[in-house]
Design a protein around this motif. Structure first.
Motif, PDB file in Angstrom:
ATOM      1  N   TYR A  84       1.118  -1.445   0.176  1.00  0.00           N
ATOM      2  CA  TYR A  84       0.011  -0.061   0.065  1.00  0.00           C
ATOM      3  C   TYR A  84       1.190   1.326   0.175  1.00  0.00           C
ATOM      4  N   ALA A  85       0.684   2.225  -0.888  1.00  0.00           N
ATOM      5  CA  ALA A  85       0.996   3.429  -0.850  1.00  0.00           C
ATOM      6  C   ALA A  85       0.825   4.467  -0.528  1.00  0.00           C
ATOM      7  N   PRO A  86       0.223   4.684   0.810  1.00  0.00           N
ATOM      8  CA  PRO A  86      -0.717   6.369   0.987  1.00  0.00           C
ATOM      9  C   PRO A  86      -0.412   6.922   0.326  1.00  0.00           C
ATOM     10  N   LYS A  87       0.921   7.811   0.339  1.00  0.00           N
ATOM     11  CA  LYS A  87       1.772   8.929   0.070  1.00  0.00           C
ATOM     12  C   LYS A  87       0.639   9.466  -1.909  1.00  0.00           C
ATOM     13  N   LEU A  88       0.715   8.177  -2.277  1.00  0.00           N
ATOM     14  CA  LEU A  88       0.699   8.015  -4.060  1.00  0.00           C
ATOM     15  C   LEU A  88      -0.960   7.515  -3.888  1.00  0.00           C
ATOM     16  N   SER A  89      -2.053   7.391  -2.865  1.00  0.00           N
ATOM     17  CA  SER A  89      -3.094   7.349  -2.711  1.00  0.00           C
ATOM     18  C   SER A  89      -4.018   9.187  -2.823  1.00  0.00           C
ATOM     19  N   SER A  90      -4.666   8.683  -3.443  1.00  0.00           N
ATOM     20  CA  SER A  90      -5.284  10.161  -3.287  1.00  0.00           C
ATOM     21  C   SER A  90      -6.803   9.713  -2.042  1.00  0.00           C
ATOM     22  N   SER A  91      -7.236   8.477  -2.104  1.00  0.00           N
ATOM     23  CA  SER A  91      -7.850   8.675  -0.848  1.00  0.00           C
ATOM     24  C   SER A  91      -7.328   8.442   0.414  1.00  0.00           C
ATOM     25  N   HIS A  92      -6.246   7.949   0.218  1.00  0.00           N
ATOM     26  CA  HIS A  92      -5.449   8.448   2.169  1.00  0.00           C
ATOM     27  C   HIS A  92      -5.988   9.397   3.040  1.00  0.00           C
ATOM     28  N   ARG A  93      -6.200  10.753   2.667  1.00  0.00           N
ATOM     29  CA  ARG A  93      -6.468  11.307   3.562  1.00  0.00           C
ATOM     30  C   ARG A  93      -7.986  11.754   4.748  1.00  0.00           C
ATOM     31  N   ASP A  94      -8.787  11.351   2.891  1.00  0.00           N
ATOM     32  CA  ASP A  94      -9.925  11.112   4.031  1.00  0.00           C
ATOM     33  C   ASP A  94     -10.582   9.896   4.779  1.00  0.00           C
ATOM     34  N   VAL A  95      -9.677   8.718   4.207  1.00  0.00           N
ATOM     35  CA  VAL A  95      -9.580   7.685   5.056  1.00  0.00           C
ATOM     36  C   VAL A  95      -9.032   8.009   6.485  1.00  0.00           C
ATOM     37  N   MET A  96      -8.383   8.408   6.398  1.00  0.00           N
ATOM     38  CA  MET A  96      -7.553   8.285   7.672  1.00  0.00           C
ATOM     39  C   MET A  96      -8.134   9.819   8.496  1.00  0.00           C
ATOM     40  N   ASN A  97      -8.815  10.385   8.242  1.00  0.00           N
ATOM     41  CA  ASN A  97      -9.604  11.136   8.775  1.00  0.00           C
ATOM     42  C   ASN A  97     -10.973  10.677   9.709  1.00  0.00           C
ATOM     43  N   GLY A  98     -11.774   9.713   8.704  1.00  0.00           N
ATOM     44  CA  GLY A  98     -12.009   8.823   9.231  1.00  0.00           C
ATOM     45  C   GLY A  98     -12.252   8.067  10.477  1.00  0.00           C
ATOM     46  N   VAL A  99     -10.269   7.530   9.986  1.00  0.00           N
ATOM     47  CA  VAL A  99     -10.326   6.324  11.401  1.00  0.00           C
ATOM     48  C   VAL A  99     -10.298   7.306  12.292  1.00  0.00           C
ATOM     49  N   ALA A 100      -9.438   8.743  12.971  1.00  0.00           N
ATOM     50  CA  ALA A 100      -9.488   9.720  13.253  1.00  0.00           C
ATOM     51  C   ALA A 100     -10.745   9.768  14.083  1.00  0.00           C
ATOM     52  N   GLU A 101     -11.871  10.079  13.239  1.00  0.00           N
ATOM     53  CA  GLU A 101     -13.535  10.085  14.231  1.00  0.00           C
ATOM     54  C   GLU A 101     -13.505   9.319  14.990  1.00  0.00           C
ATOM     55  N   VAL A 102     -13.290   7.631  14.289  1.00  0.00           N
ATOM     56  CA  VAL A 102     -13.740   6.751  14.873  1.00  0.00           C
ATOM     57  C   VAL A 102     -12.937   6.672  16.239  1.00  0.00           C
ATOM     58  N   TYR A 103     -11.712   6.851  16.112  1.00  0.00           N
ATOM     59  CA  TYR A 103     -10.667   6.754  17.530  1.00  0.00           C
ATOM     60  C   TYR A 103     -11.710   8.202  18.125  1.00  0.00           C
ATOM     61  N   ALA A 104     -11.535   8.774  18.048  1.00  0.00           N
ATOM     62  CA  ALA A 104     -12.427   9.837  19.264  1.00  0.00           C
ATOM     63  C   ALA A 104     -13.575   9.733  19.651  1.00  0.00           C
ATOM     64  N   GLU A 105     -14.613   8.970  18.978  1.00  0.00           N
ATOM     65  CA  GLU A 105     -15.237   8.800  19.889  1.00  0.00           C
ATOM     66  C   GLU A 105     -15.405   7.129  20.104  1.00  0.00           C
ATOM     67  N   HIS A 106     -14.245   6.823  20.109  1.00  0.00           N
ATOM     68  CA  HIS A 106     -13.937   6.023  20.450  1.00  0.00           C
ATOM     69  C   HIS A 106     -13.571   6.016  22.230  1.00  0.00           C
ATOM     70  N   ALA A 107     -12.728   7.016  22.155  1.00  0.00           N
ATOM     71  CA  ALA A 107     -12.034   7.608  23.415  1.00  0.00           C
ATOM     72  C   ALA A 107     -13.082   8.718  24.243  1.00  0.00           C
ATOM     73  N   LEU A 108     -14.188   9.162  23.366  1.00  0.00           N
ATOM     74  CA  LEU A 108     -15.117   9.809  24.418  1.00  0.00           C
ATOM     75  C   LEU A 108     -16.062   8.735  24.849  1.00  0.00           C
ATOM     76  N   LYS A 109     -16.669   7.627  23.888  1.00  0.00           N
ATOM     77  CA  LYS A 109     -16.723   6.528  24.999  1.00  0.00           C
ATOM     78  C   LYS A 109     -16.254   6.398  26.212  1.00  0.00           C
ATOM     79  N   LYS A 110     -15.370   6.200  26.179  1.00  0.00           N
ATOM     80  CA  LYS A 110     -14.294   4.998  26.976  1.00  0.00           C
ATOM     81  C   LYS A 110     -13.764   6.724  28.637  1.00  0.00           C
ATOM     82  N   GLY A 111     -14.428   7.492  27.951  1.00  0.00           N
ATOM     83  CA  GLY A 111     -14.144   8.699  28.849  1.00  0.00           C
ATOM     84  C   GLY A 111     -15.389   8.560  29.862  1.00  0.00           C
ATOM     85  N   THR A 112     -16.004   8.443  29.518  1.00  0.00           N
ATOM     86  CA  THR A 112     -17.808   8.490  29.524  1.00  0.00           C
ATOM     87  C   THR A 112     -18.171   7.331  30.842  1.00  0.00           C
ATOM     88  N   GLN A 113     -18.060   6.434  31.092  1.00  0.00           N
ATOM     89  CA  GLN A 113     -17.791   5.038  31.086  1.00  0.00           C
ATOM     90  C   GLN A 113     -17.919   5.007  32.169  1.00  0.00           C
TER      91      GLN A 113
END
Length: 113
Positions: A84-113
């Protein structure tokens, strides 16, 4: 495994190696290991055809060219390894931003429990 035609070489897609992911986009809060993961990693029902000089394509693309894998030699089974070549993949930034949202939601849920 793909059915090979004469002259074709089997392919396996792998996560990015250091050469491919060094300097790639990684949003805050996301472990850098996530940058290595490509959407088609592990796929092995593909084949490439070498050119007249015996060279395989340096890049293979998917999703209308938005996801790129880069040739990285052969494995012990003589398959062409593409990483996989993330620097050459035009979709990489959007995918990583989606991954960041999932990590943030997980951290938020973990913090409220």
């Amino acid at each position: 495994m793909a059915t090979l035609l004469r002259g074709e070489i089997p392919v396996i897609l792998q996560p990015a190696g250091h050469a491919q992911y060094r300097g790639a986009y990684c949003p805050p809060g996301v472990p850098f290991k996530e940058v290595r993961r490509g959407p088609f990693d592990g796929k092995q029902d593909l084949a490439v055809r070498p050119d007249i000089n015996g060279e395989v394509p340096k890049l293979v693309t998917f999703a209308n060219g938005q996801v790129v894998y880069e040739y990285d030699g052969r494995d012990k089974k003589n398959r062409a390894v593409y990483r996989y070549a993330p620097k050459l993949s035009s979709s990489h930034r959007d995918v990583m931003n989606g991954v960041a949202e999932v990590y943030a939601e997980h951290a938020l849920k973990k913090g409220t429990q």
